[in-house]
Design a protein around this motif. Structure first.
Motif, short mmCIF file in Angstrom:
data_model
loop_
_atom_site.label_atom_id
_atom_site.label_comp_id
_atom_site.label_asym_id
_atom_site.label_seq_id
_atom_site.Cartn_x
_atom_site.Cartn_y
_atom_site.Cartn_z
N VAL A 14 -15.99 0.56 -8.10
CA VAL A 14 -16.06 1.52 -6.99
C VAL A 14 -14.97 2.58 -7.07
O VAL A 14 -14.82 3.39 -6.16
N GLY A 15 -14.20 2.58 -8.15
CA GLY A 15 -13.29 3.69 -8.40
C GLY A 15 -11.83 3.47 -8.06
O GLY A 15 -11.04 4.44 -8.06
N ALA A 16 -11.41 2.23 -7.78
CA ALA A 16 -10.00 2.00 -7.46
C ALA A 16 -9.11 2.35 -8.65
O ALA A 16 -9.40 1.98 -9.79
N THR A 17 -8.01 3.04 -8.38
CA THR A 17 -7.02 3.34 -9.42
C THR A 17 -5.79 2.47 -9.29
O THR A 17 -4.84 2.61 -10.06
N ILE B 29 0.83 -1.20 0.00
CA ILE B 29 0.00 0.00 0.00
C ILE B 29 0.87 1.25 0.00
O ILE B 29 0.61 2.22 -0.73
N ARG B 30 1.93 1.24 0.80
CA ARG B 30 2.84 2.39 0.86
C ARG B 30 3.46 2.68 -0.50
O ARG B 30 3.62 3.83 -0.90
N PHE B 31 3.81 1.62 -1.21
CA PHE B 31 4.38 1.75 -2.55
C PHE B 31 3.41 2.47 -3.49
O PHE B 31 3.78 3.38 -4.23
N LEU B 32 2.14 2.09 -3.44
CA LEU B 32 1.15 2.70 -4.32
C LEU B 32 0.82 4.13 -3.90
O LEU B 32 0.63 5.01 -4.75
N VAL B 33 0.77 4.37 -2.60
CA VAL B 33 0.55 5.74 -2.13
C VAL B 33 1.68 6.64 -2.62
O VAL B 33 1.45 7.79 -3.03
N GLY B 34 2.90 6.12 -2.59
CA GLY B 34 4.04 6.90 -3.06
C GLY B 34 3.99 7.22 -4.54
O GLY B 34 4.71 8.13 -5.00
N ARG B 35 3.14 6.52 -5.27
CA ARG B 35 2.96 6.79 -6.70
C ARG B 35 1.66 7.55 -6.98
O ARG B 35 1.16 7.56 -8.10
N GLY B 36 1.12 8.16 -5.93
CA GLY B 36 0.02 9.08 -6.11
C GLY B 36 -1.37 8.51 -6.01
O GLY B 36 -2.36 9.22 -6.23
N HIS B 37 -1.51 7.23 -5.65
CA HIS B 37 -2.84 6.62 -5.58
C HIS B 37 -3.50 6.95 -4.25
O HIS B 37 -2.89 6.80 -3.19
N VAL B 38 -4.77 7.34 -4.31
CA VAL B 38 -5.53 7.65 -3.09
C VAL B 38 -6.79 6.78 -2.99
O VAL B 38 -7.53 6.89 -2.03
N TRP B 39 -7.02 5.90 -4.00
CA TRP B 39 -8.17 5.00 -3.98
C TRP B 39 -7.67 3.63 -4.42
O TRP B 39 -7.54 3.36 -5.60
#
Length: 275
Positions: free
Chosen positions: A182-185, A119-129
């Motif tokens: 549901v909008g996951a990116t 999750i941290r990896f994806l957050v670091g690439r700008g994902h919020v959903w």
């Protein structure tokens, strides 16, 4: 004088089709055999449809002296199989959290910590959903991954959606479709086969990977590198996990005290499926 070869058993409560497609257990068995075969121990794999059939298998094996030990996988909280193998006098090793083993030797991975890292990896690439496509919720390792993913999402102030699969390709497509709806990116999948299914579902829906949706797999088998686009993955040394399990089982069969063995640390390998 020839001695009778010893056997250890691995019972998988899965559809045989799913097992044939799932790369994790192929790599795990290779690791088991690398250690057990030179020790004169063969591996017997039996695929059954449910837990009741699995328990019946242990009863028959123990009654006939058919195996000298067993490997237990996919444990649930307070799993009855642990008490069963103890009652039957079957040496056993648990692949899972030590909390599930009740004194049996255990080989475990930090599922919660590795889920947080994904999750941290994806957050670091700008994902919020972010979507998490998990395995069956009854498994302890699924519960740990969910808890880790939820904790990291909460700490990072991002949205986390969940869908449940059974590690099959079909459940991967269904779960990915739910998460997209549901909008996951971005989607983290609990095995490689579901991640491949997510790629196909996204392609059929006209979604570009990774421009529209990023995908992360879990085990990092060869399938991840061969996928188009190549899948980012939480990479585990599954063969080494099999080797550790084999060593633990040989110790158990020799009557040595149970121990806890931590699998090698996993790490996230970034490839083309994540932006």
């Amino acid at each position: 004088m020839l001695t009778e070869q010893r056997r250890v058993g691995l019972v998988l409560a899965r559809a045989s089709r799913v097992l044939g497609e799932e790369p994790y257990y192929h790599e795990f068995l290779e690791g088991l055999e690398r250690v057990l075969t030179p020790a004169g121990v063969s591996v017997l794999v039996k695929v059954v449809t449910d837990r009741a059939a699995e328990s019946d298998t242990y009863e028959r094996w123990a009654a006939r002296g058919f195996v000298d030990g067993v490997v237990l996988v996919d444990l649930a909280p307070d799993d009855e199989r642990v008490a069963q193998v103890n009652r039957l006098g079957l040496p056993a090793v648990v692949i899972g959290a030590p909390s599930t083993a009740s004194g049996l030797p255990t080989v475990w991975t930090d599922d919660a910590g590795f889920a947080r890292e994904a999750i941290r990896f994806l957050v670091g690439r700008g994902h919020v959903w972010i979507g998490h496509l998990s395995g069956p919720a009854s498994f302890v390792h699924t519960q740990l991954r969910r808890a880790g993913a939820e904790a990291e999402a909460r700490d990072s102030a991002v949205n986390l959606e969940r869908a449940e699969g059974d590690y099959s390709y079909e459940s991967g497509r269904k779960g990915a479709a739910e998460l997209i709806r549901v909008g996951a990116t971005a989607i983290v999948c609990d095995n490689d086969l579901m991640a491949l299914a997510a790629l196909d579902e996204l392609r059929d829906q006209g979604r570009a990977v990774p421009d529209d949706v990023s995908v992360v797999a879990w085990d990092d088998s060869a399938l991840c590198q061969l996928a188009v686009p190549a899948l980012s993955a939480m990479s585990h040394d599954v063969g080494r996990i099999g080797e550790l399990a084999a060593g633990a089982l040989l110790d158990a069969m020799a009557g040595k005290p149970p121990a806890v063995y931590e699998a090698p640390t996993a790490h996230l390998v970034a490839r083309a499926s994540t932006r």
